[in-house]
Write an enzyme that holds these catalytic residues in place. Structure first.
Site, mmCIF file in Angstrom:
data_model
loop_
_atom_site.group_PDB
_atom_site.id
_atom_site.type_symbol
_atom_site.label_atom_id
_atom_site.label_comp_id
_atom_site.label_asym_id
_atom_site.label_seq_id
_atom_site.Cartn_x
_atom_site.Cartn_y
_atom_site.Cartn_z
ATOM 1 C CB CYS A 116 -1.015 -0.102 1.208
ATOM 2 S SG CYS A 116 -2.323 1.182 0.963
ATOM 3 C CG HIS A 252 -3.712 -3.771 2.508
ATOM 4 N ND1 HIS A 252 -2.818 -3.127 3.713
ATOM 5 C CD2 HIS A 252 -4.129 -2.467 2.168
ATOM 6 C CE1 HIS A 252 -2.856 -1.994 3.759
ATOM 7 N NE2 HIS A 252 -3.695 -1.511 2.878
ATOM 8 C CD GLU A 254 -1.416 -6.489 4.751
ATOM 9 O OE1 GLU A 254 -1.671 -5.305 5.275
ATOM 10 O OE2 GLU A 254 -0.940 -6.821 3.713
#
Length: 279
Positions: A116, A252, A254
């Site tokens: 990001c 993102h 994750e």
């Protein structure tokens, strides 16, 4: 049936070779701020049969005078790490320290993943260092300072045009959205298993300025993943002939990482940092 749980527990207790990752951030006093990326690193290290050693580096320390103890300690952690993670964040505090870390990684070939804001700063660093656009920055950090300083800033990252600048509530680009992989031979394609469309979750208000994309790519930084319009840059990377792992995502990754199913970009970072073969 605890078979899977026992497998993961055994992995965590195993005497695997260590891989040291330095997280460069500005919320390091509250490490839970980065809990999602920390877990994603753990999932990836387990999958690669590596023992994760995660260190937190305060990005503002990299902005201090080079003779200060904070700077020396931060640089020591940066240099000694096997790989670097630049996670997301908001505001301009610590940004120049992150850009300094990215410059070190790019020049010295150290594996680095930008997520990001991390990816946006990769663009700013490349524009400053390679294209010599000294005033390259993001609209997020400018705040009309260019008028005061008497010099025009180069906004390589801009506010999304459809988003309100005055109302912050409910104005982010959120949720799972498709990313189209342009180059089937790219690292991004290999990490994600040669698929042509990737679905990952987003959480941002700023994006790479599309009017500079052609010039940046001609200089060697490639936006290999884009949205369906080709106007939003989602994944960037340096060619493998230039850098083993210099990889950034606007989304993102994750958020979708799980034990036994690690996020591909995080797994790529761990593999590169461990000097293991990439896909």
């Amino acid at each position: 049936d605890l078979t899977e749980f026992n497998h993961y527990a055994t992995q965590l207790d195993s005497n695997f070779p260590q891989v040291k990752i330095a997280l460069i951030g500005k919320y390091t006093h509250l490490k839970d701020s980065y809990i999602s990326v920390c877990k994603a690193l753990l999932h990836a290290s387990m999958d690669a049969n590596r023992l994760l050693k995660l260190v937190f580096v305060e990005s503002t320390h990299l902005e201090e005078h080079e003779d200060s103890e904070n700077y020396k300690n931060a640089m020591k952690q940066l240099v000694e790490a096997d790989g670097i993670l630049i996670p997301g964040g908001f505001g301009d505090r610590g940004v120049e320290g992150k850009i300094k870390a990215l410059n070190y990684c790019r020049v010295n070939g150290k594996p680095v993943l930008g997520v990001c804001l991390g990816m946006q700063l990769m663009v700013a660093e490349f524009a400053r260092s390679v294209l010599k656009w000294e005033n390259a920055t993001s609209e997020e950090f400018d705040n009309n300072k260019s008028e005061v300083e008497g010099q025009k800033k180069c906004h390589v990252v801009i506010y999304m045009p459809e988003i309100s600048r005055s109302h912050l509530g409910g104005t982010m680009r959120l949720g799972s959205r498709p990313t189209f992989v342009k180059n089937r031979n790219s690292l991004a394609s290999r990490l994600y298993g040669k698929v042509s469309v990737i679905n990952e979750r987003h959480r941002h208000r700023y994006e790479v300025n599309p009017k500079f994309v052609k010039t940046i790519e001609e200089a060697g930084l490639y936006f290999v993943g884009q949205d369906e319009t080709g106007q939003r840059m989602e994944i960037l990377e340096l060619d493998s002939s230039q850098h083993r792992f210099y990889f950034g995502t606007q989304f993102h990754p994750e958020f979708k990482s799980r034990p036994g199913k690690p996020s591909p970009p995080f797994l790529g970072l761990i593999l590169a940092a461990s000097k293991l073969a990439l896909p």
